[in-house]
Design a protein around this motif. Structure first.
Motif, PDB file in Angstrom:
ATOM      1  N   GLU A  55     -17.568  31.305 -42.335  1.00  0.00           N
ATOM      2  CA  GLU A  55     -17.119  30.546 -40.801  1.00  0.00           C
ATOM      3  C   GLU A  55     -15.628  30.486 -40.704  1.00  0.00           C
ATOM      4  OE1 GLU A  55     -21.097  28.521 -39.706  1.00  0.00           O
ATOM      5  OE2 GLU A  55     -20.011  27.570 -41.097  1.00  0.00           O
ATOM      6  N   LYS A  74     -16.255  31.916 -36.513  1.00  0.00           N
ATOM      7  CA  LYS A  74     -17.527  31.762 -35.826  1.00  0.00           C
ATOM      8  C   LYS A  74     -18.612  31.403 -36.675  1.00  0.00           C
ATOM      9  CE  LYS A  74     -16.700  35.854 -34.765  1.00  0.00           C
ATOM     10  NZ  LYS A  74     -16.709  37.168 -33.806  1.00  0.00           N
ATOM     11  N   PRO A  75     -19.831  31.028 -36.080  1.00  0.00           N
ATOM     12  CA  PRO A  75     -21.016  30.582 -36.920  1.00  0.00           C
ATOM     13  C   PRO A  75     -21.326  31.822 -37.676  1.00  0.00           C
ATOM     14  CG  PRO A  75     -21.244  29.839 -34.639  1.00  0.00           C
ATOM     15  CD  PRO A  75     -19.903  30.765 -34.375  1.00  0.00           C
ATOM     16  N   PHE A 114     -26.070  26.350 -31.131  1.00  0.00           N
ATOM     17  CA  PHE A 114     -24.651  26.801 -31.252  1.00  0.00           C
ATOM     18  C   PHE A 114     -24.360  27.262 -30.142  1.00  0.00           C
ATOM     19  CE2 PHE A 114     -25.052  28.125 -35.788  1.00  0.00           C
ATOM     20  CZ  PHE A 114     -24.486  27.025 -36.237  1.00  0.00           C
ATOM     21  N   GLY A 121     -22.279  25.080 -44.498  1.00  0.00           N
ATOM     22  CA  GLY A 121     -22.163  25.877 -43.049  1.00  0.00           C
ATOM     23  C   GLY A 121     -22.209  24.869 -41.968  1.00  0.00           C
ATOM     24  N   ARG A 122     -21.721  25.341 -40.860  1.00  0.00           N
ATOM     25  CA  ARG A 122     -21.585  24.397 -39.665  1.00  0.00           C
ATOM     26  C   ARG A 122     -22.759  23.755 -39.365  1.00  0.00           C
ATOM     27  NH1 ARG A 122     -18.821  27.121 -34.208  1.00  0.00           N
ATOM     28  NH2 ARG A 122     -17.628  27.987 -35.903  1.00  0.00           N
ATOM     29  N   LEU A 123     -24.032  24.460 -39.568  1.00  0.00           N
ATOM     30  CA  LEU A 123     -25.120  23.925 -38.842  1.00  0.00           C
ATOM     31  C   LEU A 123     -25.851  22.663 -39.624  1.00  0.00           C
ATOM     32  CD1 LEU A 123     -27.680  24.555 -37.084  1.00  0.00           C
ATOM     33  CD2 LEU A 123     -28.534  25.688 -38.995  1.00  0.00           C
ATOM     34  N   ALA A 160     -21.709  35.169 -32.988  1.00  0.00           N
ATOM     35  CA  ALA A 160     -22.263  34.402 -34.368  1.00  0.00           C
ATOM     36  C   ALA A 160     -22.944  35.722 -35.130  1.00  0.00           C
ATOM     37  CB  ALA A 160     -23.504  33.710 -33.972  1.00  0.00           C
ATOM     38  N   LEU A 200     -24.698  32.304 -39.928  1.00  0.00           N
ATOM     39  CA  LEU A 200     -25.881  31.387 -40.162  1.00  0.00           C
ATOM     40  C   LEU A 200     -26.661  32.151 -41.280  1.00  0.00           C
ATOM     41  CD1 LEU A 200     -27.857  29.090 -38.856  1.00  0.00           C
ATOM     42  CD2 LEU A 200     -28.758  30.942 -37.295  1.00  0.00           C
TER      43      LEU A 200
END
Length: 237
Positions: A199, A204-205, A115, A231-233, A181, A207
């Motif tokens: 998110e 923002k991330p 990230f 999630g973004r990941l 994050a 996690l």
């Protein structure tokens, strides 16, 4: 892939099976926890000792299905002792199993590096004694923990029972302009889908440790599939 899961955990297998790339299966060995209390520092110490005493047998049992990679799905132990403690755990499991390994601490660190963030807020279900190790690990890994919150849940079993309402309130409390994050640790706390939603409203991330461990394990195995809603990941390679 194989996963070492405490016997009190009801979340890891569920979360990992939310994303199932063709050709990838996850098989778990459950590490026996006789005393699940997390009511105070002494109880946390006893819980971690049970993990250490049962780990060799759990790895032995898991390897009978010949996994190509092992996920240590017990995050408190991976943060214990900071970077050196995680390295010892990871190294021991690699030697004992003969395959590559993912720990919660390593997965979170690599995800945060992906990230490109430095300033964190951390959410955990434990007592402050574990929070201290988590903050230490991230500091030694080059991150700054700006805010941190321990939910002080009474037992390992009841971690899975924390309400979404309480988690949403805590995420909002942890957020600030200086936080780049938010990281959640504690593998029996299912934040994967809520993190995906958070998110969007935090911008923002966010996690979730189970998403981080699964992402790291897949990438270590050369699998670069991407998934929506987790999630973004897991939407990136």
């Amino acid at each position: 892939m194989g996963a070492i899961v405490p016997s009190t955990n009801t979340v890891v297998e569920h979360d990992f099976h939310l994303a199932a790339p063709p050709g990838v299966t996850v098989h778990s060995a459950r590490l026996y926890i006789a005393r699940p209390s997390m009511a105070d520092d002494a109880a946390i110490a006893d819980l971690l000792q049970q993990v250490r005493e049962g780990l060799e047998g759990a790895v032995r049992d898991l390897m009978t299905c010949s996994p190509s990679h092992v996920v240590m799905a017990m995050t408190a132990e991976s943060f214990c002792g900071g970077v050196a403690g995680n390295d010892r755990l990871e190294g021991w499991v690699k030697v004992t199993s003969g395959v590559s390994v993912t720990t919660g601490a390593t997965a979170c660190r690599e995800a945060l590096r992906a990230f490109g963030v430095k300033r964190l807020a951390v959410l955990n279900p434990y007592q402050p004694v574990v929070e201290q190790d988590v903050v230490r690990f991230f500091a030694e890994s080059g991150f700054e923990v700006v805010r941190s919150q321990s939910l002080r849940v009474a037992s390992a079993i009841s971690v899975a029972e924390i309400s979404d309402q309480r988690l949403v309130e805590t995420l909002r409390q942890l957020d600030s302009r200086e936080v780049e994050a938010i990281v959640q640790v504690g593998a029996n706390l299912s934040l994967v889908r809520l993190a995906d939603a958070a998110e969007r409203w935090l911008g923002k991330p966010v996690l979730a440790v189970n998403a981080a461990m699964y992402w790291h394990a897949l990438r270590q195995c050369g699998v670069d599939d991407q998934f929506e809603g987790l999630g973004r990941l897991l939407r990136q390679r």
